[in-house]
Scaffold this motif. Structure first.
Motif, short mmCIF file in Angstrom:
data_model
loop_
_atom_site.label_atom_id
_atom_site.label_comp_id
_atom_site.label_asym_id
_atom_site.label_seq_id
_atom_site.Cartn_x
_atom_site.Cartn_y
_atom_site.Cartn_z
N LEU A 227 0.90 -1.37 -0.12
CA LEU A 227 0.05 0.14 -0.05
C LEU A 227 1.03 1.45 0.00
CD1 LEU A 227 -2.89 -0.92 2.43
CD2 LEU A 227 -3.01 -0.18 0.05
N PHE A 228 2.00 1.13 0.79
CA PHE A 228 2.91 2.36 0.91
C PHE A 228 3.35 2.51 -0.61
CE2 PHE A 228 7.52 3.80 1.48
CZ PHE A 228 6.84 5.19 2.04
N LEU A 229 3.93 1.48 -1.23
CA LEU A 229 4.46 1.79 -2.76
C LEU A 229 3.44 2.33 -3.53
CD1 LEU A 229 6.81 -1.35 -2.84
CD2 LEU A 229 7.44 0.82 -2.60
N PHE A 230 2.26 1.62 -3.52
CA PHE A 230 0.98 2.14 -4.35
C PHE A 230 0.94 3.43 -4.19
CE2 PHE A 230 -3.63 2.92 -4.58
CZ PHE A 230 -3.86 2.53 -6.24
N ILE A 232 2.87 5.78 -2.89
CA ILE A 232 4.04 6.71 -3.68
C ILE A 232 3.91 6.98 -5.12
CG2 ILE A 232 6.52 6.70 -3.82
CD1 ILE A 232 6.96 5.61 -1.19
N HIS A 233 3.48 5.83 -5.64
CA HIS A 233 3.41 5.73 -7.33
C HIS A 233 2.31 6.95 -7.57
CE1 HIS A 233 3.05 4.38 -11.25
NE2 HIS A 233 1.67 4.04 -11.08
N LEU A 234 1.16 6.60 -6.81
CA LEU A 234 -0.02 7.47 -7.09
C LEU A 234 0.23 8.82 -6.92
CD1 LEU A 234 -2.96 6.33 -8.17
CD2 LEU A 234 -3.72 6.71 -5.76
N ALA A 242 -2.89 14.26 -3.37
CA ALA A 242 -2.99 15.57 -3.19
C ALA A 242 -4.40 16.29 -3.07
CB ALA A 242 -1.92 16.30 -4.11
N ARG A 243 -5.20 15.79 -3.69
CA ARG A 243 -6.63 16.24 -3.60
C ARG A 243 -7.18 15.68 -2.31
NH1 ARG A 243 -8.68 15.79 -9.67
NH2 ARG A 243 -7.55 17.82 -10.56
N LEU A 244 -6.86 14.38 -2.02
CA LEU A 244 -7.66 13.82 -0.67
C LEU A 244 -6.87 14.50 0.44
CD1 LEU A 244 -7.48 10.10 -1.64
CD2 LEU A 244 -9.50 11.46 -1.20
#
Length: 360
Positions: A227-230, A232-234, A242-244
């Protein structure tokens, strides 16, 4: 395709004094030739193996500031970029400068070359540079851009400092809770099981949660890592995170006020800068829409303002009173009527900057 490496060098200068340093170059031969031109002898090079990283905003700001100073000293653009290349220590930024020089040598203008390269500058900044080239005031525009970026970075740093303490407390709380569930709660569970007594529902849930975490710890750790890698990629390839984050902070009472004021500073500062460069108001608003901005509220407000502006309404009349306070709209109205809208927007950004500094 350019390749750049970092080298550590040692040599003797013209006075036979030992010198050393680090430099980026496309090859050892290229760096050797550069050092020989500076009068160094007995040159020894050693290649460093470094991981490349994306340039920080501070690196870009420093580059723009140095470029503006060189151009104010009547140094030609291409020569100024070569001088910046000599002192650059960031691999990706070095490559960016190399490609930019190549674009200039191919006959493209400065702004056209920037559009073909990685977007280290925003669409608004490239538009400003384009107007600076046409008006012959590129050095002045670059100086104003650097000052605006410095102000924006100072504000960002202040907001990060505010966010650091709550984030630290939250991290410590989660860590302590997990440690209790893994190491302390199981001991109490064993103790209560031996007594054979019925437990309250909340206690049973706590024991069940502790047992689940212990039994599936490797699976949970793997999921957290993925999830952490996901994320970072997102965050690198999309504006969703950024919007969240902005939406979450906007719901908190203290940060809601800070974000509202930061939004006014960002909007007025950029509008003032672009109006001073004699860019049309509709083009300015369009540049906000083309830029990658996670602020959905500001994006929607600018879209509506642009539509009303095209229908013949004045700029102050097209702004939403819910997003911009009445005193801001009133000052913009005065700026329009007096023909000094750029000066008024600059004043608004300075006023709200001081107000936000006091609040922080």
């Amino acid at each position: 395709m350019f390749k750049v490496y970092e080298f550590q060098w040692k040599a003797l200068n013209r006075f036979q004094q030992p010198q050393k340093g680090k430099a980026l170059a496309q090859s050892a031969e290229d760096l050797t030739q550069r050092l020989l031109k500076k009068g160094y002898s007995q040159i020894r090079l050693m290649r460093n193996f470094t991981l490349t990283s994306t340039p920080k905003n501070t690196h870009i700001t420093q580059l723009i500031q140095q470029l503006s100073l060189l151009m104010e000293a009547s140094v030609p653009l291409k020569q100024a970029l070569h001088m910046l290349l000599e002192t650059c220590r960031q691999v990706k930024l070095y490559l960016w400068l190399l490609h930019l020089i190549q674009q200039l040598e191919s006959g493209y203008s400065f702004s056209q070359g920037l559009k073909k390269l990685p977007p280290y500058l925003s669409a608004q900044e490239i538009q400003l540079i384009e107007m600076g080239e046409k008006s012959g005031q590129l050095s002045h525009i670059l100086k104003n851009m650097a000052q605006a970026r410095i102000k924006s970075e100072k504000l960002t740093q202040k907001i990060k400092k505010i966010l650091f303490y709550p984030f630290l407390i939250l991290s410590i709380s989660i860590s302590v809770s997990l440690l209790l569930l893994i190491f302390i709660v199981p001991r109490f569970a064993d103790l209560y099981q031996q007594k054979d007594k019925s437990l309250p529902v909340i206690t049973q849930i706590l024991f069940t949660l502790s047992n689940f975490i212990i039994e599936n710890r490797f699976v949970l750790l793997s999921l957290c890592f993925l999830l952490f890698l996901f994320f970072i990629h997102l965050s690198k390839n999309s504006q969703i995170i950024a919007r969240l984050k902005l939406s979450l902070l906007n719901r908190l009472p203290l940060f809601h006020s800070i974000i509202d004021q930061a939004r006014i500073i960002f909007f007025c500062q950029n509008c003032a800068l672009m109006l001073s460069a004699h860019i049309r108001l509709d083009m300015i608003l369009n540049s906000f829409l083309s830029a990658k901005n996670p602020d959905v509220k500001l994006h929607n407000e600018i879209e509506m303002a642009l539509q009303q502006l095209k229908q013949g309404y004045r700029f102050s009349e097209s702004l939403n009173g819910g997003l911009f306070p009445s005193d801001v709209i009133q000052m913009i109205t005065i700026g329009e009527q007096s023909g000094k809208l750029a000066d008024m927007l600059e004043y608004i950004s300075e006023y709200y900057q001081q107000k936000l500094d006091y609040q922080i």
